[in-house]
Design a protein around this motif. Structure first.
Motif, PDB file in Angstrom:
ATOM      1  N   PHE A 123       0.846  -1.190   0.000  1.00  0.00           N
ATOM      2  CA  PHE A 123       0.000   0.000   0.000  1.00  0.00           C
ATOM      3  C   PHE A 123       0.882   1.242   0.000  1.00  0.00           C
ATOM      4  N   PRO A 124       1.115   1.857  -1.155  1.00  0.00           N
ATOM      5  CA  PRO A 124       1.927   3.072  -1.188  1.00  0.00           C
ATOM      6  C   PRO A 124       1.220   4.224  -0.461  1.00  0.00           C
ATOM      7  N   GLY A 125       2.008   5.007   0.284  1.00  0.00           N
ATOM      8  CA  GLY A 125       1.446   6.155   0.970  1.00  0.00           C
ATOM      9  C   GLY A 125       1.150   7.283  -0.008  1.00  0.00           C
ATOM     10  N   PRO A 126       0.405   8.316   0.403  1.00  0.00           N
ATOM     11  CA  PRO A 126      -0.095   8.516   1.779  1.00  0.00           C
ATOM     12  C   PRO A 126      -1.483   7.939   2.036  1.00  0.00           C
ATOM     13  N   ALA A 127      -2.109   7.340   1.032  1.00  0.00           N
ATOM     14  CA  ALA A 127      -3.469   6.825   1.198  1.00  0.00           C
ATOM     15  C   ALA A 127      -3.443   5.444   1.845  1.00  0.00           C
ATOM     16  N   THR A 128      -2.909   5.393   3.070  1.00  0.00           N
ATOM     17  CA  THR A 128      -2.832   4.139   3.809  1.00  0.00           C
ATOM     18  C   THR A 128      -3.312   4.385   5.234  1.00  0.00           C
ATOM     19  N   ALA A 129      -3.370   3.320   6.006  1.00  0.00           N
ATOM     20  CA  ALA A 129      -3.840   3.442   7.392  1.00  0.00           C
ATOM     21  C   ALA A 129      -2.948   4.355   8.206  1.00  0.00           C
ATOM     22  N   THR A 130      -1.645   4.355   7.933  1.00  0.00           N
ATOM     23  CA  THR A 130      -0.707   5.175   8.706  1.00  0.00           C
ATOM     24  C   THR A 130      -0.323   6.464   8.004  1.00  0.00           C
ATOM     25  N   GLY A 131      -0.697   6.610   6.725  1.00  0.00           N
ATOM     26  CA  GLY A 131      -0.263   7.761   5.951  1.00  0.00           C
ATOM     27  C   GLY A 131       1.124   7.595   5.369  1.00  0.00           C
ATOM     28  N   GLU A 132       1.727   6.424   5.551  1.00  0.00           N
ATOM     29  CA  GLU A 132       3.061   6.115   5.031  1.00  0.00           C
ATOM     30  C   GLU A 132       2.970   4.909   4.107  1.00  0.00           C
ATOM     31  N   ASP A 133       4.070   4.598   3.415  1.00  0.00           N
ATOM     32  CA  ASP A 133       4.130   3.334   2.692  1.00  0.00           C
ATOM     33  C   ASP A 133       3.918   2.201   3.688  1.00  0.00           C
ATOM     34  N   LEU A 134       3.073   1.242   3.286  1.00  0.00           N
ATOM     35  CA  LEU A 134       2.689   0.175   4.207  1.00  0.00           C
ATOM     36  C   LEU A 134       2.700  -1.163   3.477  1.00  0.00           C
ATOM     37  N   VAL A 135       3.247  -2.163   4.130  1.00  0.00           N
ATOM     38  CA  VAL A 135       3.292  -3.518   3.575  1.00  0.00           C
ATOM     39  C   VAL A 135       2.721  -4.475   4.605  1.00  0.00           C
ATOM     40  N   GLU A 136       1.914  -5.423   4.135  1.00  0.00           N
ATOM     41  CA  GLU A 136       1.416  -6.482   5.004  1.00  0.00           C
ATOM     42  C   GLU A 136       1.928  -7.824   4.498  1.00  0.00           C
ATOM     43  N   LEU A 137       2.475  -8.609   5.408  1.00  0.00           N
ATOM     44  CA  LEU A 137       2.929  -9.964   5.113  1.00  0.00           C
ATOM     45  C   LEU A 137       2.013 -10.934   5.858  1.00  0.00           C
ATOM     46  N   HIS A 138       1.217 -11.687   5.114  1.00  0.00           N
ATOM     47  CA  HIS A 138       0.321 -12.667   5.722  1.00  0.00           C
ATOM     48  C   HIS A 138       1.049 -14.008   5.741  1.00  0.00           C
ATOM     49  N   ILE A 139       1.655 -14.309   6.879  1.00  0.00           N
ATOM     50  CA  ILE A 139       2.505 -15.492   6.995  1.00  0.00           C
ATOM     51  C   ILE A 139       1.792 -16.556   7.824  1.00  0.00           C
ATOM     52  N   HIS A 140       2.380 -17.751   7.876  1.00  0.00           N
ATOM     53  CA  HIS A 140       1.841 -18.778   8.755  1.00  0.00           C
ATOM     54  C   HIS A 140       2.066 -18.352  10.206  1.00  0.00           C
ATOM     55  N   GLY A 141       1.076 -18.683  11.067  1.00  0.00           N
ATOM     56  CA  GLY A 141       1.048 -18.093  12.398  1.00  0.00           C
ATOM     57  C   GLY A 141       1.762 -18.858  13.482  1.00  0.00           C
ATOM     58  N   GLY A 142       2.724 -19.686  13.150  1.00  0.00           N
ATOM     59  CA  GLY A 142       3.515 -20.356  14.178  1.00  0.00           C
ATOM     60  C   GLY A 142       4.522 -19.404  14.804  1.00  0.00           C
ATOM     61  N   ARG A 143       4.840 -19.632  16.067  1.00  0.00           N
ATOM     62  CA  ARG A 143       5.744 -18.721  16.765  1.00  0.00           C
ATOM     63  C   ARG A 143       7.117 -18.667  16.103  1.00  0.00           C
ATOM     64  N   ALA A 144       7.633 -19.810  15.688  1.00  0.00           N
ATOM     65  CA  ALA A 144       8.966 -19.841  15.081  1.00  0.00           C
ATOM     66  C   ALA A 144       8.991 -19.076  13.762  1.00  0.00           C
ATOM     67  N   THR A 145       7.925 -19.206  12.981  1.00  0.00           N
ATOM     68  CA  THR A 145       7.853 -18.482  11.707  1.00  0.00           C
ATOM     69  C   THR A 145       7.809 -16.973  11.945  1.00  0.00           C
ATOM     70  N   ILE A 146       7.003 -16.572  12.904  1.00  0.00           N
ATOM     71  CA  ILE A 146       6.917 -15.137  13.223  1.00  0.00           C
ATOM     72  C   ILE A 146       8.269 -14.611  13.668  1.00  0.00           C
ATOM     73  N   ARG A 147       8.937 -15.346  14.557  1.00  0.00           N
ATOM     74  CA  ARG A 147      10.257 -14.896  15.034  1.00  0.00           C
ATOM     75  C   ARG A 147      11.256 -14.797  13.895  1.00  0.00           C
ATOM     76  N   ALA A 148      11.211 -15.750  12.965  1.00  0.00           N
ATOM     77  CA  ALA A 148      12.159 -15.743  11.855  1.00  0.00           C
ATOM     78  C   ALA A 148      11.952 -14.530  10.960  1.00  0.00           C
ATOM     79  N   VAL A 149      10.694 -14.210  10.655  1.00  0.00           N
ATOM     80  CA  VAL A 149      10.402 -13.050   9.801  1.00  0.00           C
ATOM     81  C   VAL A 149      10.772 -11.757  10.515  1.00  0.00           C
ATOM     82  N   GLU A 150      10.432 -11.661  11.800  1.00  0.00           N
ATOM     83  CA  GLU A 150      10.770 -10.453  12.553  1.00  0.00           C
ATOM     84  C   GLU A 150      12.282 -10.282  12.660  1.00  0.00           C
ATOM     85  N   SER A 151      13.005 -11.368  12.856  1.00  0.00           N
ATOM     86  CA  SER A 151      14.471 -11.284  12.937  1.00  0.00           C
ATOM     87  C   SER A 151      15.061 -10.816  11.618  1.00  0.00           C
ATOM     88  N   ALA A 152      14.496 -11.311  10.502  1.00  0.00           N
ATOM     89  CA  ALA A 152      14.989 -10.883   9.188  1.00  0.00           C
ATOM     90  C   ALA A 152      14.735  -9.399   8.968  1.00  0.00           C
TER      91      ALA A 152
END
Length: 426
Positions: free
Chosen positions: A65-94
């Motif tokens: 979602f390129p800004g400013p027409a987004t929820a935050t008014g900035e460029d915004l990206v959503e990553l819909h990943i699998h919801g396991g804890r290890a997967t979340i930690r791996a993506v956040e670490s990256a």
């Protein structure tokens, strides 16, 4: 440079899907680093997410979602990943390895939306209430505020005050000119009075904190009148000790419950009588305090209730000597057999609806109520003085209060307190 932030914005892991939001100048670049080619704006696409070492982290649905027409008014990206804890930690670490990216603080996404004008302060407060809403009444009130119900009213009031201020200035600067109406003071005072009436209606609406905490239902009466049995019946669990011995309940016993989308706080109290025991007297004093602070009083006694709007109950109607409903009480009930309890719930629901009735769907919090009251008091006082200088000052005070309501004024401490209650991904 303002940092680009990221956080999980969905529910607690593990879950089927976790949504990781990235907002800021580096959001699109970070998405490219993770998945290579990013999809076109606002089109979902499946992408392989890889870390700096090239290893696969997950396969995710990516939305850009390129800004400013987004929820935050900035460029915004959503990553819909699998919801396991290890997967979340791996993506956040990256993501954390990318320069300029960091984990979001509580409420930071919404704070950026406020900063970029996507919402105002009333909308942010409404969103905060929506996040913690537990009942249908709370949800409706929070949605109304978060969708701009209060903001639109404030904008209309502010526009009216701008026009009034212009008329006041004209009256002050050109009072000797023929084109200034002689009755301008009376006209302005009438318009201000109408606005004050509107302000009074909104400020007298149920506080959103009251909707959240619940309708206070106090059960009172003399010892052994069936108070503890009734609270247990209404709560559908053993909240208070039931005993034939008088004075068993010596302090207030509370039971928060939810019924038909309405929150209640049921309170059992000490029996009211002339006590000699010091501890018992304290309990009776607290019972009287609870009665005065109640929203609904359930009175279990043959004597007249201490307040006019009490629900007067004829208790223990299952007993042979108490079958007939005497003159005075509204309803005969039995906590043992359940007789009259459905009818009592109907009365409670009706009373709660009256207490929680929202004028045009608006409920305000304590901060908003105080500012609206400040504006009303200033305007009423200014309009009553029949002095254009004093009226001009009253309009200035009211407009400053409106600016504080919407966040145009300096409210940094309010923002810190508000967003500190939000979750990390909001």
């Amino acid at each position: 440079m303002v940092d680009t932030i990221f956080a999980v914005s969905s529910g607690t892991a593990p879950a089927a899907i976790a949504i990781v939001r990235i907002s800021g100048l580096m959001a699109l670049a970070a998405a490219k680093r993770l998945c290579g080619e990013i999809p076109p704006p606002r089109r979902a696409a499946l992408r392989a997410l890889r870390g700096a070492d090239g290893l696969l982290l997950d396969r995710a649905i990516v939305l850009v979602f390129p800004g400013p027409a987004t929820a935050t008014g900035e460029d915004l990206v959503e990553l819909h990943i699998h919801g396991g804890r290890a997967t979340i930690r791996a993506v956040e670490s990256a993501l954390a390895e990318f320069p300029g990216l960091r984990q979001a603080e509580p409420g930071e996404f919404t704070r950026r939306a406020l900063f970029h004008g996507r919402i105002d302060l009333t909308g942010a407060e409404g969103l905060g209430e929506l996040l913690i809403a537990e009942t249908e009444t709370q949800r409706r009130a929070a949605v109304s505020i978060s969708e701009g119900g209060l903001r639109r009213r404030i904008e209309r009031w502010n526009d009216q005050l701008v026009q009034a201020a212009a008329q006041v200035e004209a009256a002050l600067d050109f009072s000797d000119e023929d084109d200034v109406p002689e009755d301008v003071a009376a006209h302005l005072s009438a318009a201000i009075a109408r606005m004050c009436d509107e302000l009074a209606v909104v400020s007298s609406a149920p506080a959103i904190e009251r909707l959240r905490d619940g309708v206070r239902v106090v059960i009172a009466g003399p010892p052994n009148s069936g108070k503890s049995s009734l609270i247990n019946r209404l709560a559908d669990r053993d909240v208070a000790i039931v005993s034939p011995q008088a004075g068993t309940t010596r302090d207030r016993v509370e039971a928060p419950i939810m019924r038909a989308g309405v929150a209640y706080v049921l309170t059992d109290t000490a029996g009211l009588h002339d006590a000699t025991d010091a501890v018992e007297r304290i309990g009776i004093d607290r019972a009287r305090e609870a009665i005065m602070a109640s929203d609904i009083l359930l009175w279990l006694d043959d004597a007249t209730p201490p307040v006019d709007n009490a629900v007067w109950l004829h208790a223990r109607c299952d007993e042979l000597s108490r079958r007939a409903l005497p003159v005075g009480p509204t309803l005969a009930i039995s906590s043992i057999s359940g007789e009259g309890i459905p009818a009592l719930w109907e009365i409670l629901a009706e009373r709660a609806g009256e207490i929680g009735a929202l004028p045009n769907g608006i409920a305000v919090n304590a901060r908003q109520r105080a500012l609206i009251s400040d504006a009303e008091i200033a305007l009423r006082d200014g309009a009553s003085q029949n002095d254009m200088v004093l009226l001009a000052e009253a309009i200035r005070v009211a407009r400053h209060a409106f600016d504080a309501l919407t966040g145009r004024a300096d409210v940094e401490s309010v923002l810190d307190a508000l967003f500190g209650q939000f979750c990390i991904g909001k």
